[in-house]
Design a protein around this motif. Sequence first.
Motif, mmCIF file in Angstrom:
data_model
loop_
_atom_site.group_PDB
_atom_site.id
_atom_site.type_symbol
_atom_site.label_atom_id
_atom_site.label_comp_id
_atom_site.label_asym_id
_atom_site.label_seq_id
_atom_site.Cartn_x
_atom_site.Cartn_y
_atom_site.Cartn_z
ATOM 1 N N VAL A 138 5.128 -26.985 -32.524
ATOM 2 C CA VAL A 138 6.196 -26.020 -32.808
ATOM 3 C C VAL A 138 6.356 -25.851 -34.315
ATOM 4 O O VAL A 138 6.435 -24.728 -34.833
ATOM 5 C CB VAL A 138 7.518 -26.460 -32.158
ATOM 6 C CG1 VAL A 138 8.673 -25.574 -32.635
ATOM 7 C CG2 VAL A 138 7.413 -26.419 -30.637
ATOM 8 N N LEU A 180 6.030 -21.313 -25.342
ATOM 9 C CA LEU A 180 6.003 -22.683 -24.835
ATOM 10 C C LEU A 180 5.045 -22.723 -23.657
ATOM 11 O O LEU A 180 5.349 -22.223 -22.569
ATOM 12 C CB LEU A 180 7.404 -23.114 -24.412
ATOM 13 C CG LEU A 180 7.537 -24.552 -23.904
ATOM 14 C CD1 LEU A 180 7.132 -25.541 -24.993
ATOM 15 C CD2 LEU A 180 8.958 -24.827 -23.434
ATOM 16 N N ALA A 207 4.500 -24.176 -19.846
ATOM 17 C CA ALA A 207 5.887 -24.594 -19.646
ATOM 18 C C ALA A 207 6.057 -25.426 -18.390
ATOM 19 O O ALA A 207 6.976 -26.258 -18.307
ATOM 20 C CB ALA A 207 6.792 -23.365 -19.578
ATOM 21 N N LEU A 255 12.315 -27.876 -22.075
ATOM 22 C CA LEU A 255 12.832 -26.869 -23.004
ATOM 23 C C LEU A 255 14.166 -27.311 -23.581
ATOM 24 O O LEU A 255 14.400 -27.183 -24.789
ATOM 25 C CB LEU A 255 12.985 -25.519 -22.297
ATOM 26 C CG LEU A 255 13.674 -24.426 -23.118
ATOM 27 C CD1 LEU A 255 12.876 -24.096 -24.373
ATOM 28 C CD2 LEU A 255 13.902 -23.174 -22.276
ATOM 29 N N PHE A 299 12.078 -19.550 -28.253
ATOM 30 C CA PHE A 299 11.072 -20.037 -27.310
ATOM 31 C C PHE A 299 10.893 -19.032 -26.173
ATOM 32 O O PHE A 299 11.863 -18.496 -25.626
ATOM 33 C CB PHE A 299 11.492 -21.374 -26.704
ATOM 34 C CG PHE A 299 11.350 -22.550 -27.625
ATOM 35 C CD1 PHE A 299 10.098 -23.080 -27.920
ATOM 36 C CD2 PHE A 299 12.462 -23.147 -28.185
ATOM 37 C CE1 PHE A 299 9.968 -24.169 -28.754
ATOM 38 C CE2 PHE A 299 12.346 -24.243 -29.024
ATOM 39 C CZ PHE A 299 11.095 -24.752 -29.317
ATOM 40 N N PRO A 345 9.014 -19.464 -22.685
ATOM 41 C CA PRO A 345 8.225 -20.273 -21.755
ATOM 42 C C PRO A 345 7.249 -19.413 -20.957
ATOM 43 O O PRO A 345 7.604 -18.337 -20.474
ATOM 44 C CB PRO A 345 9.286 -20.897 -20.839
ATOM 45 C CG PRO A 345 10.567 -20.821 -21.614
ATOM 46 C CD PRO A 345 10.460 -19.559 -22.405
#
Length: 212
Positions: free
Chosen positions: A124, A137, A140, A148, A160, A162
Motif C-alpha cells: 500500500v 485491494l 480482497a 480491509l 481502497f 477491493p
Amino acid sequence: MTERPFDDSRLLEELASRRLLAIVRGTDADAALRTVVTLVEEGVELVEVSLVTPGALDVIRGARAALGETAGLGAGTVLTAADAREAAEAGASYLVTPALGEAVAAGRRLGLPVLAGALTPTEVVAALGAGAAAVKLFPASLGGVPYLRALRDPFPQVPFVPVGGVDAAAATGYLRAGAVAVGVGSPLVGDAANGGSLDELRARIREFRTAL
C-alpha cells in the motif's frame, strides 16, 4: 457524467459517487464490446476492460467510439509499460494493475490515473509512493471485510477498491467498512463477455445497483 477529462481527482470522484467498477474479462471480443456498452447503458459508468480478453485493445477502441470521449472506460490487468502505452493509445482513461510494477510509473508518465494493485501494508505504501490515485485491494477475498477494516486503521485516508470474489453481499460489507468503491468481475458480468445473455446481465446489474 461530467465532461472534464479523467485525472486523479475525477477518478476518485467517480469511484466515490458510483461505488462500482465493473471488470469485463471474456473470450469473445465482440461479446465483450456489447457487454461494456450494456453496462454503461444500464448506469454502470466505470468499466474496466481486462487486457487478457482477446482483442481487448479493439474492445476499448470500439467502446470509446460508441460511448464518447469522456466515458469512464479503463484498461485492466496492465502489467508492462507497453501495456500502458497501448491501452492509452486505444482510448483508456485510466489503468488498473493487479500488482506493483512498471505499468504504474508508465501510466503516470502518460498522464493517466492508475488504480494500483496491492495487498500488504508495505505494498500500500509503495503504491502511494509510485503515484497511484487509489489502491486496488487484491485479492480482497484472502482477508475479506475484516482485513480491509484492519488496513484502514493505519491508512484511514487511502481510497481502497477491493477486487476479487466480490459479490453483491460482499460489496455492501466492503463499502460499510470504508472502501471507496468495489471492483466486480464475474459476479456481475457473468458469461456476457463470452457471448452469454445480455438480459441476464441487465438483471445482475439491477441487483448490484440495488445493493449499492
